[in-house]
Design an enzyme around this catalytic site. Sequence first.
Site, PDB file in Angstrom:
ATOM      1  N   LYS A  48       0.812  -1.217   0.000  1.00 31.68           N
ATOM      2  CA  LYS A  48       0.000   0.000   0.000  1.00 31.68           C
ATOM      3  C   LYS A  48       0.846   1.267   0.000  1.00 31.68           C
ATOM      4  O   LYS A  48       0.363   2.336  -0.378  1.00 31.68           O
ATOM      5  CB  LYS A  48      -0.946   0.014   1.201  1.00 31.68           C
ATOM      6  CG  LYS A  48      -1.732  -1.271   1.408  1.00 31.68           C
ATOM      7  CD  LYS A  48      -2.502  -1.723   0.181  1.00 31.68           C
ATOM      8  CE  LYS A  48      -3.264  -3.006   0.470  1.00 31.68           C
ATOM      9  NZ  LYS A  48      -3.933  -3.545  -0.730  1.00 31.68           N
ATOM     10  N   TYR A  86     -12.280 -14.904   3.892  1.00 31.19           N
ATOM     11  CA  TYR A  86     -11.282 -13.864   4.088  1.00 31.19           C
ATOM     12  C   TYR A  86     -10.755 -13.885   5.523  1.00 31.19           C
ATOM     13  O   TYR A  86     -11.524 -13.882   6.495  1.00 31.19           O
ATOM     14  CB  TYR A  86     -11.887 -12.489   3.797  1.00 31.19           C
ATOM     15  CG  TYR A  86     -10.932 -11.355   4.080  1.00 31.19           C
ATOM     16  CD1 TYR A  86     -10.060 -10.902   3.109  1.00 31.19           C
ATOM     17  CD2 TYR A  86     -10.895 -10.750   5.333  1.00 31.19           C
ATOM     18  CE1 TYR A  86      -9.169  -9.879   3.365  1.00 31.19           C
ATOM     19  CE2 TYR A  86     -10.006  -9.726   5.608  1.00 31.19           C
ATOM     20  CZ  TYR A  86      -9.144  -9.295   4.617  1.00 31.19           C
ATOM     21  OH  TYR A  86      -8.261  -8.284   4.889  1.00 31.19           O
ATOM     22  N   TYR A 133      -3.113 -12.515   3.184  1.00 31.68           N
ATOM     23  CA  TYR A 133      -2.850 -12.247   1.773  1.00 31.68           C
ATOM     24  C   TYR A 133      -1.702 -13.097   1.238  1.00 31.68           C
ATOM     25  O   TYR A 133      -1.904 -14.009   0.441  1.00 31.68           O
ATOM     26  CB  TYR A 133      -2.541 -10.751   1.562  1.00 31.68           C
ATOM     27  CG  TYR A 133      -3.704  -9.859   1.862  1.00 31.68           C
ATOM     28  CD1 TYR A 133      -4.662  -9.571   0.897  1.00 31.68           C
ATOM     29  CD2 TYR A 133      -3.874  -9.309   3.121  1.00 31.68           C
ATOM     30  CE1 TYR A 133      -5.748  -8.763   1.172  1.00 31.68           C
ATOM     31  CE2 TYR A 133      -4.959  -8.499   3.421  1.00 31.68           C
ATOM     32  CZ  TYR A 133      -5.894  -8.231   2.439  1.00 31.68           C
ATOM     33  OH  TYR A 133      -6.973  -7.436   2.728  1.00 31.68           O
TER      34      TYR A 133
END
Length: 339
Positions: free
Chosen positions: A54, A268, A294
């Site tokens: 990010k 998730y 992730y």
Amino acid sequence: MHLSRFNPLRFAHLPTPLEPLPRLTQALATSPGGGPELWIKRDDCTGLAGGGNKTRKLEYLLGDALANDATTLVTQGAVQSNHVRQTVAAACRFGLECEVILEERTGSNAVDYTQSGNVLLDELMGAKIRRVPGGTDMNAELAKVAAEVAERGGTPYVIPGGGSNIIGALGYVECALELVNQANEMGLEIDRIVTATGSAGTHAGLVAGIAVMGADIPILGIGVRAPKETQEANVYKLAVETADLLGHKERVTRDMVVADCDYVGAGYGLVDQEVIEALKLAARTDAILLDPVYTGKAMKGLIALSRAGKFDGETVVFLHTGGAQGLFGYQSVLDGNLE
């Protein structure tokens, strides 16, 4: 591609390393065809409060925020969001306030998950945090918080989950250019890039960057949340929009967007034994620290596909999007499974 015209700020530690993974390569050389030669692009090393993918997006997003006289960043993510941690850090770096909405997406009430890892770092850096139940309309919540900031005289700048909009995706257009240049300097011919794909911005930016350059390197996203059809549609839409911003919309074709969503597991942020084994294998071969949400699931997919012979003879670059800080939020899950 004249990315400087979008006025990014420069605070990431770039270029990030591109390194071989010799011991992991050896560990996965079990298929009849010998498996792939594995390399890693270390975007866990971007430097902002522990780094992660990010940070590249935030260089462009913060440039836009300051150009619009923002006083407060407003963003959202799951409780253990890596994006939120890096956004809070960027706000600190540039003297902005930061309002954060954390979605209780996994349903976990474990103390380590709700208070440690990224949450602890968010609090350390002074974020104003509010929590909402899983399934909340997060776009509506962002709009609500932004309105509150404006009502008290501030200027909000809303950053979507994952920083995944056209401006944020430019960070991974730049990464694609950086990666290709590094490979050229090394004389390395890349056959495939593999990365986690979630909020779509990293995957879409890579696709757009590779397409606009004409580099012709396939990109495989290993899904962490959505079904394949949904994920590919989200990535394709954002990749086309990003390429359009660069003046080359026509260069992104639908077949460039591939997501394998067979490794999500129960959902998730939910960890299964295969994810734990992937975390252990990466750590115990080339000392690569992954996260359970992730990169752990992306590595789970990479391992399974390599062992099935899908990448035999290929040179594969694994894009490490960071997130090891989140490991501390999963201590109770990992306890007893690390022998």
